[in-house]
Enzyme design. Structure first.
Site, PDB file in Angstrom:
ATOM      1  CE  LYS A  50     -24.592  27.090   7.905  1.00 50.65           C
ATOM      2  NZ  LYS A  50     -24.716  26.445   6.602  1.00 50.65           N
ATOM      3  CB  SER A  54     -23.081  19.920   4.480  1.00 50.65           C
ATOM      4  OG  SER A  54     -23.239  20.411   3.163  1.00 50.65           O
TER       5      SER A  54
HETATM    6  C1  LIG Z   1     -23.777  26.461   5.658  1.00 49.74           C
HETATM    7  C2  LIG Z   1     -23.634  25.293   4.806  1.00 49.74           C
HETATM    8  C3  LIG Z   1     -22.380  24.881   4.323  1.00 49.74           C
HETATM    9  C4  LIG Z   1     -21.098  25.661   4.580  1.00 49.74           C
HETATM   10  O1  LIG Z   1     -20.794  25.752   5.932  1.00 49.74           O
HETATM   11  P1  LIG Z   1     -19.774  26.888   6.442  1.00 49.74           P
HETATM   12  O2  LIG Z   1     -19.676  26.672   7.893  1.00 49.74           O
HETATM   13  O3  LIG Z   1     -20.399  28.213   6.088  1.00 49.74           O
HETATM   14  O4  LIG Z   1     -18.508  26.690   5.708  1.00 49.74           O
HETATM   15  C5  LIG Z   1     -22.317  23.715   3.585  1.00 49.74           C
HETATM   16  N1  LIG Z   1     -23.422  22.996   3.306  1.00 49.74           N
HETATM   17  C6  LIG Z   1     -24.652  23.364   3.734  1.00 49.74           C
HETATM   18  C7  LIG Z   1     -25.809  22.509   3.392  1.00 49.74           C
HETATM   19  C8  LIG Z   1     -24.798  24.518   4.508  1.00 49.74           C
HETATM   20  O5  LIG Z   1     -26.018  24.869   4.923  1.00 49.74           O
END
Ligand SMILES: *Cc1c(COP(=O)(O)O)cnc(C)c1O
Length: 338
Positions: A46, A293
């Protein structure tokens, strides 16, 4: 405002020296690779979108956002880097690690409600009172461009690439990645993963228009989003090849395996793609990159989710307790006595 591949290249150069180029790990005996954004600064991808957003001079006097966690920490970090005061409106039950992440970077935290619309309302109010700018968490071209830099790195890091698998919350990450992949390597498939208990994209794509879920229920706190975005939905509709769902048990097993086999601390949302792979939901006919992510999870929650023996497919019983047959090692003046 239009959004294109060029915006992702701009974000990529803005982010030089700000973000970490995260490693890609091969999963042994497969053609599957993990893009480890859990090792990113602030513990998730993010920071890419948040920093890119704050480069807009409209945010100079101050920024307010509504976040369940990772976007808040990332925005707080990016704001601190750019000397911008920041305030994050979070849910009462946000993981402590995510609250601490915001505060560590000097952001003010306001707790409000459990739903994202309650938080957004409050954040808009705070923005109006203070004359600060409101920051979206996924539905903004700058954020999508910033998250898209993950895709740019993948194209550079993987000599062979046939498929990219990405978790979906509001859809900012997958929109950015798909923009890059379809622009630079259109033969590469882009697949989205969302939790069964929060399958807003599956429903919206099936009906052809954005649908709002009435209930959202999943352990993946970063994917508890009830509707697609106005920017992200059309991008996903046009550019994403396939969308699949995973259940919470699959996510737990994936977290377990990532922790014990790959030594990666991954939060539930970050494990969704690996969960789809382990559950056999993916068609692996080529080199496949799974976006891992984020890794922001409290130690007690990690223990709760990965420790139960039932959650592992292969490792059998895994517990912190010492088995009676275990070898004792005693360190005595530099010598080990068995
Ligand atoms: C925010 C987030 C997502 C999803 O991302 P989007 O852009 O909202 O689709 C996935 N994994 C993690 C760890 C996140 O913080």
């Amino acid at each position: 405002m239009v959004l294109g591949l060029r915006d992702v290249f701009t974000a990529h150069s803005v982010l030089q020296g700000v973000i970490r180029r995260t490693p890609v790990f091969a999963v042994p005996d497969s053609t599957v690779y993990l893009k480890a954004e859990n090792l990113q600064h602030t513990g998730s991808f993010k920071i890419r979108g948040a920093f890119t957003l704050l480069c807009d001079p409209a945010f100079r006097s101050g920024v307010v956002t509504a976040s369940s966690g990772n976007h808040g920490s990332a925005l707080a970090y990016a704001a601190a880097q750019q000397n911008i005061p920041a305030c994050v409106v979070m849910p009462q039950d946000a993981p402590a690690v995510k609250v601490a992440g915001c505060r560590r970077h000097g952001a003010e935290v306001i707790f409000c409600g459990h739903t994202s619309s309650q938080r957004q309302q409050r954040a808009h109010d705070v923005a109006r009172e203070r004359k600060w700018a409101y920051a979206e968490s996924y539905d903004h071209p700058r954020i999508i461009a910033g998250q898209g830099t993950v895709g740019l790195e993948l194209v550079q890091q993987m000599r062979e690439l046939g498929q990219v698998v990405c978790p979906m919350g509001g859809g900012g990450l997958i929109s950015g990645i798909a923009l890059v992949i379809k622009g630079l390597a259109p033969h590469v498939k882009v697949v989205g993963v969302e939790p069964k208990g929060a399958a807003r994209m599956t429903f919206s794509l099936a009906s052809g228009t954005p649908q709002v879920l009435t209930t959202v229920d999943t352990i993946a706190d970063g994917l508890r989003v009830d509707k697609p975005g106005a920017w992200t939905f059309p991008l996903i509709q046009q550019l994403v090849d396939d969308v699949i769902t995973v259940d919470d048990d699959d996510i737990r097993t994936a977290m377990h395996r990532l922790f014990y086999d790959h030594k990666l601390v991954v939060e539930p949302s970050g494990a969704a793609t690996f969960a789809a792979f382990l559950a056999g939901h993916l068609n692996i006919t080529s080199h496949t990159a799974l976006i891992v992510s984020g890794g922001n999870i409290d130690a007690s929650r990690l223990d709760q989710l990965v420790a139960p023996s039932g959650s592992s497919g292969e490792n059998g019983s895994v517990s912190g307790k010492k088995e009676s047959s275990e070898v004792e090692v005693v360190i005595n003046e530099g010598r080990a006595e068995f």
